[in-house]
Scaffold this motif. Structure first.
Motif, PDB file in Angstrom:
ATOM      1  N   HIS B 104       0.830  -1.254   0.088  1.00 31.37           N
ATOM      2  CA  HIS B 104       0.109   0.015   0.032  1.00 31.37           C
ATOM      3  C   HIS B 104       0.757   1.148  -0.091  1.00 31.37           C
ATOM      4  O   HIS B 104       0.155   2.518   0.316  1.00 31.37           O
ATOM      5  N   GLY B 106       2.438   4.556  -0.551  1.00 36.21           N
ATOM      6  CA  GLY B 106       1.876   5.672  -1.234  1.00 36.21           C
ATOM      7  C   GLY B 106       0.425   6.012  -1.265  1.00 36.21           C
ATOM      8  O   GLY B 106      -0.141   7.092  -1.918  1.00 36.21           O
ATOM      9  N   ASP B 107      -0.242   4.890  -0.561  1.00 43.87           N
ATOM     10  CA  ASP B 107      -1.842   4.974  -0.607  1.00 43.87           C
ATOM     11  C   ASP B 107      -2.332   4.661   0.500  1.00 43.87           C
ATOM     12  O   ASP B 107      -3.085   3.776   0.465  1.00 43.87           O
ATOM     13  N   CYS B 108      -1.701   4.623   1.750  1.00 39.46           N
ATOM     14  CA  CYS B 108      -2.009   4.078   3.057  1.00 39.46           C
ATOM     15  C   CYS B 108      -2.360   4.906   4.152  1.00 39.46           C
ATOM     16  O   CYS B 108      -1.604   5.183   4.748  1.00 39.46           O
ATOM     17  N   GLY B 109      -3.627   5.331   3.936  1.00 38.61           N
ATOM     18  CA  GLY B 109      -4.097   6.097   5.229  1.00 38.61           C
ATOM     19  C   GLY B 109      -4.219   5.523   6.439  1.00 38.61           C
ATOM     20  O   GLY B 109      -4.245   6.445   7.383  1.00 38.61           O
ATOM     21  N   ILE B 110      -4.225   4.236   6.616  1.00 42.93           N
ATOM     22  CA  ILE B 110      -4.484   3.567   7.940  1.00 42.93           C
ATOM     23  C   ILE B 110      -3.106   3.354   8.662  1.00 42.93           C
ATOM     24  O   ILE B 110      -3.382   2.779   9.800  1.00 42.93           O
ATOM     25  N   ARG B 111      -2.061   3.238   7.911  1.00 41.32           N
ATOM     26  CA  ARG B 111      -0.796   2.909   8.614  1.00 41.32           C
ATOM     27  C   ARG B 111      -0.695   3.478  10.068  1.00 41.32           C
ATOM     28  O   ARG B 111      -0.495   2.612  10.903  1.00 41.32           O
ATOM     29  N   PRO B 112      -0.861   4.809   9.897  1.00 45.23           N
ATOM     30  CA  PRO B 112      -0.719   5.151  11.535  1.00 45.23           C
ATOM     31  C   PRO B 112      -1.721   4.720  12.502  1.00 45.23           C
ATOM     32  O   PRO B 112      -1.279   4.705  13.532  1.00 45.23           O
ATOM     33  N   VAL B 113      -2.885   4.282  12.074  1.00 41.84           N
ATOM     34  CA  VAL B 113      -3.740   3.818  12.924  1.00 41.84           C
ATOM     35  C   VAL B 113      -3.440   2.415  13.649  1.00 41.84           C
ATOM     36  O   VAL B 113      -3.500   2.119  14.587  1.00 41.84           O
TER      37      VAL B 113
END
Lengths: 159, 159
Positions: B104, B106-113
DNA sequence: TTCAATCTTGACTAAAAAGTAATGATTTGT
DNA sequence: ACAAATCATTACTTTTTAGTCAAGATTGAA
């Protein structure tokens, strides 16, 4: 203790929709391609999310999915609850106070841990909205910064 | 996000051993009966916990299992790490900073979660020792009190 | 020494979760 | 009205996790 595949990808799909502008929508193949899963799989997830009221869908040409309410109003805790219904059900119903229904009555040293963990995770997720996950920066720096940000949001105050 | 069966019962078995007095030990059938699982299943769990160094075992008549170090020194975070090895491995290695290995990128909005959740759970579990889980009160009152106690231990300070 | 109790280990089976496929229903454009 | 695009739903297959079984190894006691 880990996030299930369903939780992970359900959340990812919603983030995709949160990234859209007003009036735009995404089809299953589009969502699937962006998340590296099959359209069939995306379809199943979107079905769940639709039933739960997070998204609306329109059929036919030009159809697709879009959020049914502003990303600012959707908390991750709600989403996870839908994507993994039996988060707590499984581990003794005593969570709800009904001690009698648990096999481990009278000999359950770890119940407080299970309940406690459930609560801090729920608490953390209730502090994050979909809107906070938009954007797709990928550099180590921005990612690190974002993690710090979420971390600040996530940590509960001491009682 | 839930506790796997292996995590739950592995932990339960260790709590049983933590409840023993000095010099005592428990056999597989004993552990199994107390936790409502089969001896074979308990055997597998104890094997893992033995390999990881949490318990010692003796064979033959009068044999059994006992903790290999004081319950006060064993943190739940260590235990869980052993019982569910791939807690984080699964969700992109970027947790370790190696962004390139994640689909994912470059397109992973949920990694920080994901990273954030992992950290608060780890943090919470590292604050609880096996010793804090001994005792087997079952009334709603004492259980509630215990939950509050664990909760106080668990909540991290604000940064 | 011999037997019974006990752990050890790897292969096997069952259950649950994840993912796929196929069929049907709705909408839009021509 | 028709065809193409798209979602909806259920049944099926694969993979992973959980749990069982059986043969072997070690120990203690008679």
């Amino acid at each position: 203790m880990k996030i299930s595949s369903q939780e992970e990808y359900g959340l990812r799909c919603l983030v995709q929709l949160a990234n859209l502008r007003d009036g735009e929508s995404l089809t299953l193949p589009q969502i699937a391609e962006r998340e590296g899963i099959s359209a069939a799989n995306a379809g199943k997830l979107m079905w769940l999310l639709n039933k739960a009221g997070f998204v609306h869908s329109t059929r036919g040409t030009k159809g697709g999915y879009f959020l049914s309410r502003p990303a600012e109003d959707i908390r991750l805790s709600e989403i996870i609850k839908v994507l993994d219904e039996d988060v707590m059900n499984k581990h003794c119903d005593s969570y709800t106070g009904v001690l009698d229904s648990c096999v481990h009555n009278g000999d359950c040293g770890i119940r407080p841990v299970i309940v406690g963990l459930h609560e801090i995770v729920e608490n953390a997720l209730s502090r994050i909205t979909l809107a906070q996950l938009v954007g797709t920066e990928s550099s180590v720096d921005t990612m690190f910064h974002k993690i710090q940000g979420i971390h600040r949001i996530i940590e509960p105050q001491r009682v």
